[in-house]
Enzyme design. Structure first.
Site, PDB file in Angstrom:
ATOM      1  CE  LYS A 147      -4.489 -10.250 107.062  1.00  0.00           C
ATOM      2  NZ  LYS A 147      -3.079  -9.970 106.925  1.00  0.00           N
ATOM      3  N   GLY A 174      -0.342  -5.650 108.143  1.00  0.00           N
ATOM      4  CA  GLY A 174      -0.342  -6.084 109.540  1.00  0.00           C
ATOM      5  C   GLY A 174       0.775  -5.479 110.366  1.00  0.00           C
TER       6      GLY A 174
HETATM    7  C1  PEP Z   1      -4.476  -7.784 104.220  1.00  0.00           C
HETATM    8  O1  PEP Z   1      -4.195  -8.802 104.836  1.00  0.00           O
HETATM    9  O2  PEP Z   1      -4.958  -7.872 103.084  1.00  0.00           O
HETATM   10  C2  PEP Z   1      -4.249  -6.505 104.877  1.00  0.00           C
HETATM   11  C3  PEP Z   1      -4.272  -5.427 104.156  1.00  0.00           C
HETATM   12  O3  PEP Z   1      -4.000  -6.538 106.247  1.00  0.00           O
HETATM   13  P1  PEP Z   1      -3.887  -5.268 107.247  1.00  0.00           P
HETATM   14  O4  PEP Z   1      -5.011  -4.309 106.886  1.00  0.00           O
HETATM   15  O5  PEP Z   1      -4.066  -5.864 108.603  1.00  0.00           O
HETATM   16  O6  PEP Z   1      -2.558  -4.671 107.037  1.00  0.00           O
END
Ligand code: PEP
Length: 250
Positions: free
Chosen positions: A14, A175
């Site tokens: 990200k 997230g």
């Molecule tokens: C993502 O942003 O693709 C994701 C899966 O985030 P997280 O693992 O933090 O939930």
């Protein structure tokens, strides 16, 4: 999990990182890459750090990619980055239609499919993200929503589908620390697999994403239609990311 589909664990950084932090993270990933066994490892970095990813990862088994791509080939599209530019920096992968792009930037499923096609034309492998919101799930509409998101991608045809990856990421699990149970994830993966089979692409890999950690990875990845993980937060911690890959590799 089928032995014919190579497992893949991909990090989505990200909008995180810096030259200094990335050097440490990438260095640790390179040192520990053997823990992944036959599982492919990849990271999707912010655009400015693709050169750094190429420099550190070029002679290693870890591949890299971007988090978005323009649907346009070139021209007056200020702020956009084309697939050819990503290929110039050695990218293997590009995320298309991450839920944050769909929700925050209004990306439609038709645009996401067009981005995937553009990426493939430049030799990149798109990772097309789909997933329902909590209200979709609570209303019993998860499969319907995911089916709609997949429709324009499936229409690209078997040859195209065999060269991309699908990532199922329930929006409510991204997230949030809340992971789909292995059964919930497998049910949607089986639904996606059936759609791919109907379109002649049953061997297309389907990743699961949403608060994946080393602690929940083994249970998720023992499911027959889960071919690996798309990992957000945990991909910023080398040891945790490698532990997830090691769990997938078991
Ligand atoms: C993502 O942003 O693709 C994701 C899966 O985030 P997280 O693992 O933090 O939930």
């Amino acid at each position: 999990m089928s032995q014919t589909r190579t497992r893949l664990v991909m990090g989505n950084w990200k909008m995180h990182g810096s030259l200094v932090d990335n050097a440490a993270l990438l260095g640790s990933l390179v040192s520990g890459a053997a823990r992944a066994g036959d599982t492919q490892l990849a990271v999707c970095a912010p655009f400015p750090y693709l050169a750094q990813a190429r420099q550190v990862l070029a002679a290693t088994p870890i591949s890299w990619g971007a988090q978005d791509v323009s649907v346009h080939d070139r021209g007056a599209y200020t702020g956009e980055v084309s697939a050819a530019m990503l290929a110039d920096f050695g990218c293997t992968w590009v995320l298309c239609g991450h839920s944050e792009r769909r929700a925050l930037h209004g990306e439609s499923s038709a645009l996401v499919a067009a981005k995937a096609a553009t990426a493939l034309a430049s030799g990149l492998a798109p990772v097309v993200c789909v997933g329902e919101t909590l209200s979709d799930r609570d209303a019993g509409d998860a499969e319907c929503v995911i089916g709609d998101q997949l429709e324009p991608v499936l229409a690209l045809g078997a040859d195209t589908l065999s060269r991309l990856v699908i990532a199922y990421e329930p929006v409510w699990a991204i997230g949030t620390g809340r992971t789909a149970t292995p059964d919930q994830a497998q049910a949607i993966h089986a639904f996606i697999r059936a759609a791919l089979v109907r379109h002649g692409a049953g061997q297309t890999r389907i990743l699961y994403g949403g608060s994946v950690k080393a602690a929940n990875a083994s249970a998720l990845f023992s499911q027959p239609d889960i071919d690996g993980a798309l990992v957000g937060g945990a991909s910023l911690v080398a040891d945790e990311f490698l532990n997830i890959a090691a769990a997938v590799a078991q």
